[in-house]
Design an enzyme around this catalytic site. Structure first.
Site, PDB file in Angstrom:
ATOM      1  N   CYS A 106       0.861  -1.179   0.039  1.00 46.66           N
ATOM      2  CA  CYS A 106       0.399  -0.174  -0.040  1.00 46.66           C
ATOM      3  C   CYS A 106       0.856   1.396   0.692  1.00 46.66           C
ATOM      4  O   CYS A 106       1.940   1.470   0.720  1.00 46.66           O
ATOM      5  CB  CYS A 106      -0.954   0.064   1.333  1.00 46.66           C
ATOM      6  N   GLY A 152      -5.206   5.237   6.014  1.00 47.30           N
ATOM      7  CA  GLY A 152      -5.299   5.126   7.896  1.00 47.30           C
ATOM      8  C   GLY A 152      -6.047   3.880   7.837  1.00 47.30           C
ATOM      9  O   GLY A 152      -6.937   3.802   7.028  1.00 47.30           O
ATOM     10  N   GLU A 153      -6.257   3.288   8.795  1.00 47.97           N
ATOM     11  CA  GLU A 153      -6.759   2.548   9.465  1.00 47.97           C
ATOM     12  C   GLU A 153      -8.192   2.855  10.263  1.00 47.97           C
ATOM     13  O   GLU A 153      -7.971   3.450  11.995  1.00 47.97           O
ATOM     14  CB  GLU A 153      -6.134   1.364  10.190  1.00 47.97           C
ATOM     15  N   SER A 184     -13.794  -0.341   6.502  1.00 38.73           N
ATOM     16  CA  SER A 184     -13.567  -1.393   5.887  1.00 38.73           C
ATOM     17  C   SER A 184     -11.737  -1.193   6.982  1.00 38.73           C
ATOM     18  O   SER A 184     -11.508  -0.085   7.470  1.00 38.73           O
ATOM     19  CB  SER A 184     -12.267  -1.252   4.414  1.00 38.73           C
ATOM     20  N   LEU A 207      -8.017  -8.533   3.708  1.00 43.16           N
ATOM     21  CA  LEU A 207      -7.994  -9.911   3.983  1.00 43.16           C
ATOM     22  C   LEU A 207      -6.936 -10.509   3.544  1.00 43.16           C
ATOM     23  O   LEU A 207      -5.414 -10.643   4.092  1.00 43.16           O
ATOM     24  CB  LEU A 207      -8.616 -11.356   3.903  1.00 43.16           C
ATOM     25  N   HIS A 208      -6.646  -9.783   1.799  1.00 41.63           N
ATOM     26  CA  HIS A 208      -5.390 -10.512   0.913  1.00 41.63           C
ATOM     27  C   HIS A 208      -4.504 -11.360   0.555  1.00 41.63           C
ATOM     28  O   HIS A 208      -3.474 -11.432   0.481  1.00 41.63           O
ATOM     29  CB  HIS A 208      -4.678  -9.668   1.019  1.00 41.63           C
ATOM     30  N   ASN A 285      -2.595  -2.194  -8.018  1.00 39.47           N
ATOM     31  CA  ASN A 285      -2.324  -0.735  -8.667  1.00 39.47           C
ATOM     32  C   ASN A 285      -0.169  -0.362  -8.070  1.00 39.47           C
ATOM     33  O   ASN A 285      -0.629   0.256  -7.042  1.00 39.47           O
ATOM     34  CB  ASN A 285      -3.173   0.641  -8.202  1.00 39.47           C
ATOM     35  N   CYS A 328      -7.211   2.065  -5.542  1.00 45.35           N
ATOM     36  CA  CYS A 328      -7.382   1.108  -4.281  1.00 45.35           C
ATOM     37  C   CYS A 328      -5.728   1.566  -4.378  1.00 45.35           C
ATOM     38  O   CYS A 328      -4.674   0.643  -4.736  1.00 45.35           O
ATOM     39  CB  CYS A 328      -7.814   0.038  -4.065  1.00 45.35           C
TER      40      CYS A 328
END
Length: 351
Positions: A106, A152-153, A184, A207-208, A285, A328
């Site tokens: 990210c 951010g989370e 999210s 999850l990923h 991305n 994203c």
């Protein structure tokens, strides 16, 4: 707001009037609030200010996606994205300046972390976007959905995010349905438990990966809250919710050779058995200096087919706004990094 107006000798209904002016009619000045007496408008002008984050940059993608770079009072900047579709308009909202987590795929994580956004700074993104879109000479676009998926989370800024979400869903403010407001998270379990007790929103989980070995690399938070604990928390979340929103959306970024093989798909299908689920496959991305590559379309299609054959609803997310770095995982903003994470990454890359 009701308590405030009562404290200055006004009727509580003034709160509803002001909130509607602010959030439904996007008033930028107290003088615009014409159903409020002139003496009260004068008083409010002297004791309050209507100030949204300032727009530094407003970019529009070839596909209609908008990205705003917004300046905050402390000199930091955050990014907010509007994605138009035929049947809806989705605003992607940030919750922190940077991100306190360090997910390796990210771009936001690379910027490090400065601080949590206030409730005003979170709701201010919606205020700015709505006001800007309504002023578009091509015709106003309606913001029908909000996703807390920006920088951010969200669950690490719990109180401010919850207050902002409640305002988004308030009938006197933005009136968004709880089905159209999505939070999210990467899986901050104690805060997820609090969320289930506090409010009813849609939940998406980053999850990923289908196993701890891969997820530990991609989402380091997994070392604290491994997958099985995360799944148990999600089951408890669903158990407390209404039938109006009875599934988890799983976000899964597709990384070539990392998490996109047939075996990973089969593991994922087995992992999510018994949990009402929708799976979003997200083509990676890229951003400068990343070591990851996007999975090929054929690989993504094969991965999807395995999950569909296993009975899951699967959506391959269409990449939107990548020509303006609004897709994203690409949001970066301008972060005065207190975590020194960018220096850490630079040292790793230099060996």
């Amino acid at each position: 707001m009701k308590a405030y107006f009562t404290s200055i000798g006004e009727k509580p209904f003034r709160a509803t009037q002001v909130i509607k002016w602010l959030h439904q009619m996007n008033a930028s000045s107290v003088d615009q609030m014409t159903n409020i007496s002139k003496p009260l408008r004068q008083f409010l002008s002297e004791h309050a200010v209507i100030r949204a984050p300032a727009i530094i940059m407003d970019q529009q993608s070839a596909d209609g996606t908008h990205k705003w770079l917004l300046r905050l009072d402390d000199g930091n900047a955050i990014e907010t994205v509007f994605i138009p579709e035929d049947d809806r308009g989705t605003l992607c909202v940030s919750s922190q300046v940077g991100c306190a987590l360090d997910c390796t795929f990210c771009s936001t994580a690379r910027q490090g972390f400065n601080r949590n956004l206030t409730t005003a700074e979170i709701i201010g993104q919606l205020w700015v976007a709505k006001r800007t879109l309504q002023a578009d000479p091509k015709g106003a676009r309606v913001i029908s959905n909000v996703v807390m998926m920006g920088m951010g989370e969200p669950l690490l800024n719990f109180d401010n995010v919850v207050d902002a979400l409640k305002l988004m869903m308030d009938d006197n403010a933005y009136g968004l349905s709880k089905r159209r407001v999505t939070l999210s998270t990467s899986g901050v379990l104690p805060a997820l438990e609090r969320l289930a007790e506090t409010m009813d929103v849609s939940l998406a989980v980053s999850l990923h990966a289908p196993n701890d070995e891969v997820r530990d690399q991609l989402v380091p938070l997994n070392r604290k809250y491994p997958i099985q604990e995360l799944l148990a928390g999600c089951r408890r979340f669903l158990a407390k919710k209404t039938t109006e929103r009875n599934h988890i959306t799983w976000e899964y970024v597709m990384l070539e050779g990392v998490n996109d093989q047939d075996e990973h798909a089969r593991q994922l299908a087995k992992l999510l058995q018994g949990i009402p689920s929708k799976i979003n496959l997200i083509p990676f991305n890229p951003f400068p200096e990343t070591r990851y590559k996007r999975s090929s379309n054929n690989r993504i299609h094969r991965f999807r087919d395995i999950l569909v054959e296993a009975g899951y609803t699967v959506i391959t997310r269409k990449t939107r706004g990548d020509d303006i770095d609004a897709a994203c995982g690409q949001l970066a903003g301008k972060v005065n990094d207190k975590s020194r994470r960018e220096i850490h990454f630079a040292r790793i890359e230099q060996g």
